[in-house]
Design an enzyme around this catalytic site. Structure first.
Site, PDB file in Angstrom:
ATOM      1  N   ASP A  30       0.828  -1.207   0.000  1.00  0.00           N
ATOM      2  CA  ASP A  30       0.000   0.000   0.000  1.00  0.00           C
ATOM      3  C   ASP A  30       0.865   1.261   0.000  1.00  0.00           C
ATOM      4  O   ASP A  30       2.044   1.219   0.371  1.00  0.00           O
ATOM      5  CB  ASP A  30      -0.905   0.022   1.246  1.00  0.00           C
ATOM      6  CG  ASP A  30      -1.921  -1.114   1.203  1.00  0.00           C
ATOM      7  OD1 ASP A  30      -2.262  -1.576   0.106  1.00  0.00           O
ATOM      8  OD2 ASP A  30      -2.354  -1.533   2.301  1.00  0.00           O
TER       9      ASP A  30
HETATM   10  N1  URA Z   1      -1.318  -6.101   3.536  1.00  0.00           N
HETATM   11  C1  URA Z   1      -1.790  -4.845   3.622  1.00  0.00           C
HETATM   12  O1  URA Z   1      -2.829  -4.628   4.207  1.00  0.00           O
HETATM   13  N2  URA Z   1      -1.095  -3.856   3.064  1.00  0.00           N
HETATM   14  C2  URA Z   1       0.089  -4.050   2.435  1.00  0.00           C
HETATM   15  O2  URA Z   1       0.694  -3.093   1.950  1.00  0.00           O
HETATM   16  C3  URA Z   1       0.587  -5.356   2.361  1.00  0.00           C
HETATM   17  C4  URA Z   1      -0.150  -6.376   2.914  1.00  0.00           C
END
Ligand code: URA
Length: 241
Positions: A104
């Site tokens: 993310d």
């Molecule tokens: N899970 C998430 O919620 N965000 C990420 O960036 C990676 C795994």
């Protein structure tokens, strides 16, 4: 242009060990673009032609494999319509590399980038069960029941996700937050945030600490390095027959 030390490039090409490559350089056995290089410390790029003891280094593959310590506030993509910074902006290469999976915008830590599609398939295919370990700072303190629920598995978007490991690392009672390490093999978007949200503890901060055996030791936020040929080999060996 990404530059690497000559002896490292020679050893990564599989010609010999790094120490042997240093010896060969000092003995005057190495040419770069037709010029003799006899001192250590010279850096070369992927476009340079390297000849060692009369043998041109095998450049049949211009596959590139990078390990980036992804900073917060960068999009995990090769371009963004709104012109925001993307992870490939951080890597100095002329190859068309792309991220292996997604982190993310606000997640930090281990991210691989490559132009090798087969390598991506191995790492992404669920049957290969590549472990990803995250450190999550969550809101509130989990009860024993909630930890149990998480460990037993949670249905997310119709699929039961059973973490490989869940470990509470630190309770920050004054901040009403908790640091939890969680290892999963699934690679779905927002999966860790969804897991903790499902037990009532939204994630405030998330870092991917490890992917298989790789971590970001020695890399500051935003820094990257090439994977060594033996790391690439070990990752490819994670493919289940
Ligand atoms: N899970 C998430 O919620 N965000 C990420 O960036 C990676 C795994």
């Amino acid at each position: 242009m990404f530059m690497e030390r000559l002896q490292k490039v020679i050893s990564n090409a599989g010609y010999c060990s790094r120490r042997k490559a240093e010896e060969l350089i000092l003995k005057g056995k190495v040419f770069v673009n037709g010029n003799l290089v006899k001192e250590l410390g010279v850096k070369v790029s992927n476009d340079d032609i390297i000849v060692v003891e009369g043998v041109t280094l095998n450049k049949k593959s211009n596959k590139e494999y990078y390990l980036l310590n992804k900073p917060r506030g960068v999009i995990c993509s090769v371009k963004d319509e709104k012109g925001r910074k993307v992870v490939t902006d951080l890597i100095d290469t002329s190859e068309r590399i792309y991220p292996v999976g997604r982190l993310d915008y606000d997640t930090t830590g281990v991210l691989l980038l490559t132009n090798d599609g087969d390598f991506v398939n191995i790492l992404m295919h669920p049957s290969n069960e590549i472990e990803k370990t995250y450190l999550a700072v969550i809101e509130g303190i989990m009860t024993t029941e909630e930890i149990y629920k998480l460990k037993e598995g949670i249905i997310i978007d119709g699929e039961k996700i059973v973490p490989k490991r869940v470990k509470v690392k630190k309770k920050e009672l004054n901040k009403n937050k908790e640091k939890v390490e969680i290892t999963i093999v699934e690679g779905k978007n927002h999966i860790v945030k969804k897991l903790f949200k499902a037990v009532g503890h939204p994630v405030a901060k998330l870092t991917r600490e490890r992917l298989a055996f790789l971590d970001v030791k020695g890399l500051q936020s935003g820094e990257y390095r090439l994977l060594t040929s033996s790391e690439v080999k070990r990752l490819k060996q994670l493919k289940k027959k």
